[in-house]
Structure formats: C-alpha cells, structure tokens
Design an enzyme around this catalytic site. Structure first.
Site, PDB file in Angstrom:
ATOM      1  N   GLY A  87       0.818  -1.209   0.000  1.00 48.83           N
ATOM      2  CA  GLY A  87       0.000   0.000   0.000  1.00 48.83           C
ATOM      3  C   GLY A  87       0.850   1.256   0.000  1.00 48.83           C
ATOM      4  O   GLY A  87       2.083   1.204   0.125  1.00 48.83           O
ATOM      5  N   GLN A  88       0.182   2.411  -0.126  1.00 52.65           N
ATOM      6  CA  GLN A  88       0.934   3.669  -0.166  1.00 52.65           C
ATOM      7  C   GLN A  88       1.778   3.867   1.089  1.00 52.65           C
ATOM      8  O   GLN A  88       2.946   4.273   1.015  1.00 52.65           O
ATOM      9  CB  GLN A  88      -0.004   4.856  -0.374  1.00 52.65           C
ATOM     10  CG  GLN A  88      -1.008   5.099   0.746  1.00 52.65           C
ATOM     11  CD  GLN A  88      -1.688   6.453   0.671  1.00 52.65           C
ATOM     12  OE1 GLN A  88      -1.501   7.224  -0.248  1.00 52.65           O
ATOM     13  NE2 GLN A  88      -2.517   6.734   1.674  1.00 52.65           N
ATOM     14  N   ASP A 137       0.535 -14.232   5.775  1.00 56.39           N
ATOM     15  CA  ASP A 137      -0.874 -13.867   5.728  1.00 56.39           C
ATOM     16  C   ASP A 137      -1.317 -13.513   7.149  1.00 56.39           C
ATOM     17  O   ASP A 137      -1.069 -14.278   8.093  1.00 56.39           O
ATOM     18  CB  ASP A 137      -1.692 -15.051   5.198  1.00 56.39           C
ATOM     19  CG  ASP A 137      -3.124 -14.678   4.856  1.00 56.39           C
ATOM     20  OD1 ASP A 137      -3.738 -13.911   5.627  1.00 56.39           O
ATOM     21  OD2 ASP A 137      -3.642 -15.168   3.841  1.00 56.39           O
ATOM     22  N   LEU A 138      -1.971 -12.350   7.293  1.00 57.31           N
ATOM     23  CA  LEU A 138      -2.405 -11.919   8.622  1.00 57.31           C
ATOM     24  C   LEU A 138      -3.432 -12.858   9.254  1.00 57.31           C
ATOM     25  O   LEU A 138      -3.644 -12.809  10.464  1.00 57.31           O
ATOM     26  CB  LEU A 138      -2.983 -10.503   8.550  1.00 57.31           C
ATOM     27  CG  LEU A 138      -1.964  -9.375   8.366  1.00 57.31           C
ATOM     28  CD1 LEU A 138      -2.675  -8.040   8.157  1.00 57.31           C
ATOM     29  CD2 LEU A 138      -1.036  -9.288   9.576  1.00 57.31           C
ATOM     30  N   SER A 163      -7.193   4.013  12.907  1.00 59.26           N
ATOM     31  CA  SER A 163      -7.804   4.859  11.877  1.00 59.26           C
ATOM     32  C   SER A 163      -8.805   5.836  12.470  1.00 59.26           C
ATOM     33  O   SER A 163      -9.494   5.531  13.449  1.00 59.26           O
ATOM     34  CB  SER A 163      -8.521   3.968  10.852  1.00 59.26           C
ATOM     35  OG  SER A 163      -9.357   4.722   9.997  1.00 59.26           O
ATOM     36  N   GLU A 182     -11.487   6.405  11.184  1.00 60.80           N
ATOM     37  CA  GLU A 182     -12.803   5.803  10.971  1.00 60.80           C
ATOM     38  C   GLU A 182     -13.356   5.201  12.264  1.00 60.80           C
ATOM     39  O   GLU A 182     -14.550   4.943  12.369  1.00 60.80           O
ATOM     40  CB  GLU A 182     -12.734   4.732   9.883  1.00 60.80           C
ATOM     41  CG  GLU A 182     -12.558   5.274   8.475  1.00 60.80           C
ATOM     42  CD  GLU A 182     -13.815   5.941   7.926  1.00 60.80           C
ATOM     43  OE1 GLU A 182     -14.927   5.567   8.351  1.00 60.80           O
ATOM     44  OE2 GLU A 182     -13.692   6.831   7.063  1.00 60.80           O
ATOM     45  N   TYR A 208     -15.467  -1.854   8.682  1.00 58.72           N
ATOM     46  CA  TYR A 208     -14.046  -1.524   8.713  1.00 58.72           C
ATOM     47  C   TYR A 208     -13.693  -0.797  10.008  1.00 58.72           C
ATOM     48  O   TYR A 208     -12.717  -1.134  10.684  1.00 58.72           O
ATOM     49  CB  TYR A 208     -13.691  -0.656   7.506  1.00 58.72           C
ATOM     50  CG  TYR A 208     -12.313  -0.027   7.577  1.00 58.72           C
ATOM     51  CD1 TYR A 208     -11.183  -0.760   7.217  1.00 58.72           C
ATOM     52  CD2 TYR A 208     -12.140   1.293   7.991  1.00 58.72           C
ATOM     53  CE1 TYR A 208      -9.910  -0.186   7.279  1.00 58.72           C
ATOM     54  CE2 TYR A 208     -10.880   1.869   8.049  1.00 58.72           C
ATOM     55  CZ  TYR A 208      -9.772   1.128   7.692  1.00 58.72           C
ATOM     56  OH  TYR A 208      -8.528   1.698   7.757  1.00 58.72           O
TER      57      TYR A 208
END
Length: 330
Positions: free
Chosen positions: A11-12, A56-57, A127, A129, A151
């Site tokens: 990801g970024q 893998d998480l 996050s 969020e 999420y």
C-alpha cells in the site's frame, strides 16, 4: 543496522515507510500475501532494497515464520482490507484481516519476544474511521469511539487489542490514529485518487464525467509521506502510546473537486460531476477532524504538505500518467 518488518507493504503507507526506513539505514522486510501477488513487482521496483517474505495476517504460523526470518527490532502492522466501502460487502473477511489480523500479529510478536516483552516494538495502524459518529470536535486520543462501518469496527478491535497487549504483557506497542492521508500512490478506488484520475482524463478529453457519492462529507486530509514519519517517531519513544496524527483542518469533497478542476483550468465542474446513490455509505461519517497536539508536543511531528499542495501533487502525477501515449490509446 536496525531491522523492521512491515505488513501491508504494497500500500501507499508501506511504500513510503519503506523508503523512509531504508534512508535511515534500516534493513527492511515486507510481508506479502501469496507468491503471485500482482503488487510484488511494484514493491520490487519502488523499494528494491526491501526483502519480501510470504505471509498472511489470518495465518499465525506464517507470521511466526516471518518473525523468525526477519528478526525485527520494529514491526509496523499496516496490513488491512482498507477500502471502507468494501467492508459492507464482506464484513466477515474485513473482520478476519483488519481486526483479528492485528491479534495474530501481536501474538506473533509476543511469542517471538517471550524472554523480553519490549524487545520488539510494535506499531498498529489505527484509523480515524474508529470515531465514526463523532462525539468530540476535534477528535483526540481519548474521544469515545463510535465506528460507523464494519471496517471501523474491525479497527476498533485492533486498537483496543494493541492497548491490551501493551498493558497485559509490557510490550512496546503503539497505535497511530491516522486521519485520512493521501498521495499519488493511493489506490484508484479511493475518492481522492478517483477524482484526480478522472479530472486529468476530463481535461485531456479522455472521458466526460465523474460519478461520486456524498460531496459534503468532510475529512482531515494529509500527505501519506508525512504520516509514515509520525509512525517511525512513535517507535523511537521510551514507551508505547497512542497518538492522533492529523492536520487539524477539515475540507469537503467539494473543496477537493474545486482545487482539482482549478488545476486544469475548469471552473464550472458541476456539469462534469454526478452523484450516484451507489456511492453513498449505509452509515455516513460526516465530519472528521483530528487534534494532533500530542503528536506535535511528544513526537515533534508536524505535517509538511498542506491541502492545496496535496491536491496539486496528485493532479500533476495523474496528468503525467494520463498524457502517456499508451494510456491515451487505451
């Protein structure tokens, strides 16, 4: 030479963080899911100094193998299913990766560091969020969390699990409550990059219109390259803690559109933009704005790129990409 393991390296944030750590002399390892991951080549081209490991998480045994292979001093858990809209379509997978994946990574670190709980420093990508239906304006580290998406709920689980491992086992575990941070490396499904790509194509005559959801949603937008610096600074503190990372300013989608279209000298952008009910969230987060006082005072962190600068950066990048002959012909 310090060693770091990064999940979510494709990801970024993973790419910017890798560049930062390599520049600081770290040996960097990146966890990538699957041997044939389509983003493997992107990582190898962008940060060739990174050693990639398969893991893998959702698989604790693979995380344990990654810890043994990398022998890290610092672990940055950036891995997640991070596209909020998708989390309503697949809440179970989002929970497994974005929520339970944090627990698996914490457990892998704890088991690896059983003789010295603080031997490996752990960073969790929390996050904004998590604030969802905001209870304070601006939002701070002690603001009540009220997530409004699967999420956001998964991120709350990971956030509190990080705090619990810090308090239960004495781990050096920190959470960065990062508000929206964007860059030219942002995925095209995210609204900011969706806008910058579409506006570039409209300006070049490659498309006519852009469909979006709620244009009045307001976010605290910063530059991802600044925010990974805050992550690193957290890991250098004597003890783990939680920090809001934000600009302290809020802007609407309309303002992002204003600046993006102004960059290509289009003033009356309304005729190019439509609102589509499909892009509205089932439960909207209307206003996010963070208070970064703690990060500024304790970490010495301040953002270097302002909102207009961020939009300009993204627009210039996507204009260059869309002007390439192979893109124009596609």
């Amino acid at each position: 030479m310090p060693r770091a393991l990064i999940t979510g390296i494709t990801g970024q944030d993973g790419l910017y963080l890798s560049e930062l750590l390599l520049a600081k002399g770290y040996e960097v390892f990146g966890l990538i899911r699957g041997q044939n991951n389509p983003k493997r080549e992107l990582v190898q081209e962008t940060v060739p100094g990174v050693t990639l490991l398969t893991g893998d998480l959702t698989d604790l045994s693979s995380l344990m193998r990654a810890m043994e292979s990398s022998e890290p001093d610092e672990v940055y858990n950036l891995g997640a299913i991070s596209f909020v809209a998708y989390s309503w379509e697949n809440a179970m997978l989002t929970t497994d990766v974005t929520g339970k994946g944090v627990l698996n990574m914490l457990e892998a670190v704890r088991l690896y560091s059983h003789d010295d709980p603080a031997k490996v420093r752990f960073y969790q990508a929390s996050s904004s969020e998590m604030f969802g239906k905001v209870q304070d304006v601006p939002q701070r580290e002690n603001t009540l969390l009220w997530p409004r998406s699967p999420y956001g709920v998964a991120k709350v689980f990971g956030h509190y699990m990080t705090i619990n491992y810090r308090e239960s086992y004495g781990m050096h575990a920190s959470s960065g409550i990062l508000f929206n941070h964007e860059s030219p490396r942002r995925g095209p499904e995210f609204v900011t990059r969706k806008i910058s790509i579409a506006v570039a194509r409209i300006a070049l005559g490659l498309q006519d219109s852009l469909s979006l959801g709620n244009l009045d949603a307001r976010r605290d937008w910063g530059f991802a390259g600044d925010y990974v610096d805050a992550m690193w600074r957290m890991m250098q503190q004597p003890e783990g803690d939680d920090y809001v990372v934000a600009t302290g300013q809020t802007h609407s989608i309309r303002e992002f559109l204003d600046l993006s279209f102004a960059h290509v000298n289009i003033d009356d952008w309304e005729k190019h933009v439509t609102q589509d009910p499909r892009f509205f969230r089932p439960a909207e987060v209307d206003l996010l704005i963070g208070d970064p006082t703690k990060a500024k005072e304790q970490l010495g962190w301040t953002p270097t790129v302002d909102f207009p600068g961020l939009v300009t950066m993204m627009m210039e990048n996507d204009l260059r990409i869309q002007e390439r002959p192979q893109v124009a012909r596609s």
